[in-house]
Design an enzyme around this catalytic site. Structure first.
Site, short mmCIF file in Angstrom:
data_model
loop_
_atom_site.label_atom_id
_atom_site.label_comp_id
_atom_site.label_asym_id
_atom_site.label_seq_id
_atom_site.Cartn_x
_atom_site.Cartn_y
_atom_site.Cartn_z
N LYS A 1 0.86 -1.19 0.00
CA LYS A 1 0.00 0.00 0.00
C LYS A 1 0.89 1.22 0.00
CE LYS A 1 -4.48 0.81 0.38
NZ LYS A 1 -5.54 -0.15 0.01
N1 GLU Z 1 -7.35 0.07 -3.16
C1 GLU Z 1 -8.09 -1.12 -3.44
C2 GLU Z 1 -8.10 -2.04 -2.23
O1 GLU Z 1 -7.89 -1.62 -1.12
C3 GLU Z 1 -7.63 -1.80 -4.72
C4 GLU Z 1 -6.21 -2.25 -4.75
C5 GLU Z 1 -5.76 -2.77 -6.11
O2 GLU Z 1 -6.58 -2.86 -7.01
O3 GLU Z 1 -4.56 -3.03 -6.24
O4 GLU Z 1 -8.40 -3.20 -2.34
#
Ligand code: GLU
Length: 424
Positions: free
Chosen positions: A113
């Site tokens: 993240k």
């Molecule tokens: N931000 C989204 C999540 O928390 C998508 C992450 C992604 O598609 O890599 O799942």
């Protein structure tokens, strides 16, 4: 009203929340101490300072993060958050949740993240673009289609992903579509990606309602948050006959016991600077938090972490909670929720539709192909339903709530793979 000290006591750092669930499941699984300590710690943490020339000509320095929790199952995957609340602990928790999420839906990614502490609502488009490009440049050695693949999260959308793809491609001297997902359609994005998280939540909600023998035609639902995830979830549930009695965003909560026409609310939001403020086809409640305890059979917290706490858990009226956000229920509230017999479809299962279609986007980019929407939806619906059924089966086998079962599935998969890959 809660005093400041009482409410801070009820709040919980998302990292603590995540770790407490991880510990619980690891114990049930009998995870060995070595693997435990490997999976507990993020593989890599990067913090960067990002100087950006603001529109007034002055330079402002922002702090940016990227945490790679694990690459055991494959290249790391996870969104980038632009929000004032972004800090290292939050990003660490969100990165680990991505590892567990990808493992639960069985897609070949590890977890990561990123985030920048900033208030995108107070910035111009140009400032956000320069910030995104500066962040990408700083992370050029971290990101890569086979290394670490970002995506949108809170405060970011397709346009930031377009800038990220462009900036990364410039550093490599070649267009590299597969370095990021959630891109605009014309730039290698996938059909269905924008609605994907909401669609997965809808599939999980129906799967859970079936187990609970809830009749969708009589069900009522409250959805917290009216951004991409909340509004698409509300729309998809509304379209399938579930009465949405309450919605909310930062401007407040809006209640209509006859059901809110979600298409109408989305139209209003889009013409009102992205806000529900002043929405006339529902009554504004005293506080935005009233949504969490309102009279609705299903509650979908789709805004942010740490909103269901000791302060409100005992007042929740819903029978079913489907977690659209990451970490909306803190671990201190788990016991009350479980004692009340509320079924929770946990975040790492319920909202995994987004990363699933991100995976499809990455596959399409690498193949140089574009899939029709029907194929994207059919495949993601199947993955979500199979993941739900598997987690449900494990919850019966171990006699544990769905959340613990989802962690058991995820940790077991990552631990087994880790051991097979070998440790030296
Ligand atoms: N931000 C989204 C999540 O928390 C998508 C992450 C992604 O598609 O890599 O799942």
């Amino acid at each position: 009203m809660a005093t400041p000290s009482a409410s801070s006591h009820e709040k919980e750092n998302p990292l603590e929340s995540m770790m407490s669930r991880f510990d619980g499941a690891a114990q049930i699984l009998g995870l060995d101490p070595e693997t435990y300590s490997v999976l507990k710690n993020p593989a890599k943490q990067v913090i960067v300072s990002l100087p950006v020339t603001m529109d007034n000509g002055k330079v402002k320095v922002f702090e940016g993060y990227r945490v790679i929790h694990s690459t055991v199952l494959g290249p790391s995957k996870g969104g980038i958050r632009f929000d004032m609340g972004v800090n290292l602990d939050e990003v660490k928790a969100l990165a680990a949740w991505m590892t567990w999420k990808c493992a639960v839906v069985d897609i070949p990614y590890g977890g990561a993240k990123g985030g920048i502490t900033c208030d995108p609502r107070a910035m111009s488009k140009g400032e956000i673009e320069r910030l995104t490009r500066s962040y990408t440049l700083s992370m050029a050695d971290i990101f890569g289609p086979d290394k670490d693949i970002p995506a949108p999260d809170m405060g970011t959308s397709a346009i930031e992903m377009a800038w990220l793809m462009d900036e990364f491609s410039k550093t490599k001297g070649q267009t590299t579509l597969a370095v990021v997902t959630g891109k605009p359609l014309v730039l290698g994005g996938s059909l269905g990606r924008t609605e994907a998280t909401g669609r997965g939540i809808m599939v999980s909600t129906f799967a859970a309602m079936q187990k609970l023998r809830m009749n969708p035609n009589k069900a009522t639902c409250a959805v917290q948050g009216f951004g991409n995830v909340g509004s698409n979830t509300a729309k998809l549930l509304d379209e399938r006959g579930i009465k949405i009695v309450c919605i909310s965003d930062i401007s407040g909560a809006y209640w209509n016991e006859n059901g809110i026409d979600i298409k109408d609310a989305i139209l209003y939001r889009d013409e009102n600077n992205g806000s529900l403020e002043g929405y006339g086809n529902a009554d504004k409640m005293d506080s935005a938090d009233d949504l969490l305890t309102c009279k609705a059979g299903i509650l979908v917290p789709a805004a942010k972490e740490d909103v269901i706490t000791l302060a409100n858990a005992s007042k929740i009226q819903a029978r079913l909670i489907v977690e659209g956000a990451n970490g909306p229920t803190n671990s201190k509230a788990d016991e009350i929720i479980n004692e009340k017999g509320i079924t929770v479809v946990p975040d790492i299962l319920a909202n995994a539709g987004g990363v699933t279609v991100s995976y499809f986007e990455w596959v399409q980019n690498r193949l140089g192909m574009r899939w029709p929407l029907e194929r994207v939806n059919r495949r993601s619906d199947r993955i979500m339903k199979e993941a739900f059924d598997h987690v449900y089966k494990i919850s019966k086998e171990y006699q544990v709530p769905l959340r613990t079962a989802a962690y058991i599935v995820a940790i077991d998969k990552v631990a087994q793979t880790y051991k097979l890959r070998g440790v030296y």
